[in-house]
Design an enzyme around this catalytic site. Structure first.
Site, short mmCIF file in Angstrom:
data_model
loop_
_atom_site.label_atom_id
_atom_site.label_comp_id
_atom_site.label_asym_id
_atom_site.label_seq_id
_atom_site.Cartn_x
_atom_site.Cartn_y
_atom_site.Cartn_z
N PHE A 155 1.06 -0.73 0.06
CA PHE A 155 0.28 -0.14 -0.10
C PHE A 155 0.59 1.57 -0.24
CE2 PHE A 155 -2.32 -3.48 2.06
CZ PHE A 155 -3.23 -3.03 1.52
N CYS A 268 -1.28 3.08 -10.63
CA CYS A 268 -1.79 1.97 -9.68
C CYS A 268 -3.51 2.36 -10.30
CB CYS A 268 -1.73 2.43 -8.41
SG CYS A 268 0.10 1.99 -7.98
N LYS A 271 -4.91 1.56 -13.60
CA LYS A 271 -4.98 -0.01 -14.05
C LYS A 271 -5.11 -1.16 -13.17
CE LYS A 271 -0.91 -1.76 -12.66
NZ LYS A 271 -1.20 -2.93 -12.41
N ARG A 336 3.49 7.39 -15.89
CA ARG A 336 2.54 6.67 -16.46
C ARG A 336 1.09 6.99 -16.32
NH1 ARG A 336 5.19 1.36 -13.22
NH2 ARG A 336 5.68 2.72 -12.01
C1 UGA Z 1 -1.71 4.28 -4.58
C2 UGA Z 1 -2.27 4.31 -3.15
O1 UGA Z 1 -2.66 5.66 -2.63
C3 UGA Z 1 -1.56 3.67 -2.60
O2 UGA Z 1 -2.28 3.42 -0.93
C4 UGA Z 1 -1.21 1.60 -3.11
O3 UGA Z 1 -0.31 0.79 -2.63
C5 UGA Z 1 -0.40 2.72 -4.80
O4 UGA Z 1 -1.28 3.18 -5.74
C6 UGA Z 1 -0.12 1.58 -5.79
O5 UGA Z 1 -1.35 0.30 -5.78
O6 UGA Z 1 0.31 0.58 -5.96
P1 UGA Z 1 -0.42 6.53 -6.08
O7 UGA Z 1 -0.35 5.83 -7.32
O8 UGA Z 1 1.51 6.61 -5.97
O9 UGA Z 1 -0.92 5.52 -4.91
O10 UGA Z 1 -0.91 7.48 -5.80
P2 UGA Z 1 -1.60 8.79 -5.32
O11 UGA Z 1 -1.07 9.38 -4.55
O12 UGA Z 1 -2.44 7.55 -4.77
O13 UGA Z 1 -2.61 9.35 -6.17
C7 UGA Z 1 -2.85 8.64 -7.43
C8 UGA Z 1 -3.75 10.12 -8.44
O14 UGA Z 1 -5.24 10.37 -7.33
C9 UGA Z 1 -2.96 11.02 -8.15
O15 UGA Z 1 -3.05 10.91 -9.59
C10 UGA Z 1 -3.67 12.26 -7.76
O16 UGA Z 1 -3.33 13.28 -9.24
C11 UGA Z 1 -5.00 11.32 -7.88
N1 UGA Z 1 -5.69 12.54 -6.52
C12 UGA Z 1 -5.31 11.88 -5.29
C13 UGA Z 1 -6.51 13.20 -6.58
O17 UGA Z 1 -6.70 13.61 -8.17
N2 UGA Z 1 -7.48 13.59 -5.72
C14 UGA Z 1 -6.89 13.91 -4.33
O18 UGA Z 1 -7.26 13.91 -3.36
C15 UGA Z 1 -6.22 12.25 -4.18
#
Ligand code: UGA
Length: 438
Positions: A155, A268, A271, A336
């Site tokens: 996570f 993540c 996908k 990505r």
């Molecule tokens: C996400 C999960 O948060 C991790 O817990 C998980 O382990 C990981 O995927 C994974 O499956 O390996 P990550 O993809 O690194 O982590 O990034 P996030 O911080 O979750 O952001 C994902 C996307 O959502 C980004 O594009 C971000 O800008 C967007 N986002 C996030 C929003 O548009 N609004 C928000 O309030 C939060």
């Protein structure tokens, strides 16, 4: 305890480095000999805050090493983590080619007891397949070696991965029911977190596999929900940040992941939501909420692209757009499935010139959109721009020198896709200001 981590991508490298920090002996393995050579020289293949120091220290102290020799690493390890890529196939299903190849290779090269753990995000049922692939290889060589299969999903957020590993909200461990030996070994491996009173969810393999998809799909749904709410706010003169704050103060909802923007991206959420929808369909279940989340995310990217066109008078053809932020989120060089990249590409296809800057992702972005004019900083990107678009909320974009930005731009127009500025401040500074859901 000896641990082998197969795959030195983002997940494998962080996992291996963090386990070595716990005090166990870790070998990180990758087929890519150049990558292993670079890691041995202390060069990280990705940008992740704190990783280089963590790797350097554990290598110096003799707990972490890198190798291309899977057989040797597996033979010496009690626990073998599979952390190779699980790309999406065109139909949204998960391509398990790399997992199968590694599982079979593991099967070919051990004769004593091992716990084989999937760390990669894999569809429910993959644990069973891993068991079958390993067993088939053991049968071919006539080996009666015993092994356990476990699921231990990660996570980790990019940009915050080390903190997420060292101070997780929870650790999920899935083993076959009754497999006390594998469970005891996994608990022993995570002992520093056990002593920390980190919550542990002990489950069967299918539950552990599903829990990862459930968490990511739910977070993605929260984002799509607030993005749809932002469109409603735009129609009625509401402020999505006020709505999010009002919602988030309800402890049952929580304030995290309610930031409206250009849609979620990265390696993540896009996908994993597609994969969850796909395997649910294969099981004869309509995962309707996640299907809608995926559609809403696509629509949000189109919606903000349209917002940029509208702010520039309906068309961006022949216009110069200053574009800040290319990575899918701050503190990473990962582009990505980055919404910023998709939006920039749409604008290039519409005939705009994009003057872009990102603190980490310039090289990566330049490879995927060769037409980008790559600038050395935010101010150079602003030179002659008909509009400034903020697509990723890096901290350094929160404190731009607004008079300087205004002087560089041809038109004082800011389109803030991450809502990092206040409308009144920008208006006072003489800008026309457009944001999301406000
Ligand atoms: C996400 C999960 O948060 C991790 O817990 C998980 O382990 C990981 O995927 C994974 O499956 O390996 P990550 O993809 O690194 O982590 O990034 P996030 O911080 O979750 O952001 C994902 C996307 O959502 C980004 O594009 C971000 O800008 C967007 N986002 C996030 C929003 O548009 N609004 C928000 O309030 C939060």
């Amino acid at each position: 305890m000896n641990v082998a981590v197969i795959g030195t991508g983002y997940v494998g490298l962080v996992t291996g480095a963090c386990f070595s920090e716990f005090g166990v002996q870790v070998v990180c393995v990758d087929k890519d000999a150049d990558k292993i050579a670079a890691l041995r020289r202390g060069q990280m293949p990705i940008y992740e805050p704190g990783l280089e120091d963590l790797v350097g220290r554990n290598v110096r102290e003799g707990r972490l090493s890198f190798s291309s020799d899977t057989a040797e690493a597996v033979q010496n390890a009690l626990v073998v983590f599979i952390a190779v890529g699980t790309p999406a196939a065109v139909d949204g299903s998960t391509d398990l080619t790399f997992i199968e190849a590694v599982a079979r290779e593991i099967g070919r090269c051990f004769d004593g007891y091992k716990v084989v753990v999937t760390k990669s995000t894999v569809p429910v049922g993959t644990g069973k397949k891993v068991r079958r692939w390993i067993q088939e290889e053991l049968d071919i060589k006539g080996s009666s070696a015993r092994f356990s299969v476990a699921s231990n999903p990660e996570f980790l957020r990019e940009g915050a991965a080390i903190g997420d590993f060292m101070r997780p909200d929870r650790v999920v461990i899935g083993t076959d029911e009754g497999d006390e030996q594998a469970l005891a070994i996994m608990k022993d491996l995570y002992r520093p977190l056990f002593l920390n009173e980190t919550p542990f969810v002990i489950a069967n393999v299918a539950t552990a596999e599903l829990s990862k998809y459930a968490a990511n799909a739910f977070l993605a749904t929260k984002i799509s929900f607030i993005n749809e709410m932002s469109i409603l706010c735009e129609r009625v003169g509401g402020d999505v940040q006020g709505v999010a704050r009002a919602m988030g103060l309800d402890k049952r909802i929580g304030s995290k992941f309610l930031h409206a923007g250009p849609g979620y991206g990265g390696s993540c959420f896009p996908k994993d939501t597609l994969s969850a929808a796909h395997f649910a369909r294969e099981l004869g279940v309509d995962f309707e909420i996640v299907e809608a989340t995926i559609r809403a995310n696509k629509r949000q990217r189109d919606h903000v692209t349209q917002k940029i066109r509208a702010a520039l008078g309906g068309s961006v053809a022949g216009k110069t757009i200053s574009f800040l932020g290319l990575s899918f989120k701050p503190e990473t060089d990962d582009v990505r499935d980055s919404p910023a990249i998709e939006i920039a590409r749409n604008l290039v296809e519409d005939g705009a010139t994009i003057r872009a800057f990102d603190p980490q992702a310039m090289a990566e972005a330049g490879e995927v959109i060769p037409q980008l004019v790559l600038c050395k900083d935010a101010y150079e990107a602003c030179e002659g721009g008909d509009a400034l678009v903020i697509a990723t909320e890096w901290n350094q974009f929160r404190m731009l020198d607004l008079p300087r930005v205004k002087e560089k731009l041809a038109e004082a127009l800011m389109i803030d896709l991450r809502n990092i500025y206040r409308a009144d401040a920008l208006t006072a500074a003489g800008f026309e200001y457009v944001s999301v859901g406000r």
